[in-house]
Design a protein around this motif. Structure first.
Motif, short mmCIF file in Angstrom:
data_model
loop_
_atom_site.label_atom_id
_atom_site.label_comp_id
_atom_site.label_asym_id
_atom_site.label_seq_id
_atom_site.Cartn_x
_atom_site.Cartn_y
_atom_site.Cartn_z
N ALA A 1 0.83 -1.21 0.00
CA ALA A 1 0.00 0.00 0.00
C ALA A 1 0.86 1.26 0.00
O ALA A 1 0.60 2.21 -0.74
N GLU B 1 -4.93 4.21 -1.31
CA GLU B 1 -3.73 3.52 -0.86
C GLU B 1 -3.12 4.20 0.37
O GLU B 1 -2.60 3.53 1.26
N GLU C 1 -5.12 3.00 3.25
CA GLU C 1 -4.76 1.63 3.56
C GLU C 1 -3.42 1.58 4.31
O GLU C 1 -3.25 0.79 5.24
#
Length: 82
Positions: free
Chosen positions: A34, A63, A66
């Protein structure tokens, strides 16, 4: 672009400090995936030629969220790193 590359590099350096065990190994893989995808997706967005390409690049934000999630999980797994 440079800032996202530095972010990915920092994630990699941090991941190397996490002790390896079955739980952490999975978290490390997810975190690095990520964290480095932020920059890759930003590069793709920067070169976007159409609105559709640009929308794909919104994954940068996804991302990064995350990455924050997996950092939280690592902090739970390894309290000395949190």
């Amino acid at each position: 672009m440079e800032r996202t590359a530095k972010f990915g590099e920092a994630v990699i350096r941090f991941a190397k400090r996490i002790p390896q065990n079955p739980v952490n190994n999975r978290l490390i893989a997810q975190l690095v995936g990520a964290g480095t995808s932020v920059g890759a997706n930003y590069c793709e967005a920067d070169d976007a030629v159409s609105g559709k390409d640009y929308k794909k690049a919104l994954y940068c934000r996804k991302e990064s969220k995350e990455t924050m999630f997996f950092l939280r999980m690592v902090a739970t797994s390894e309290e000395t790193l949190g």
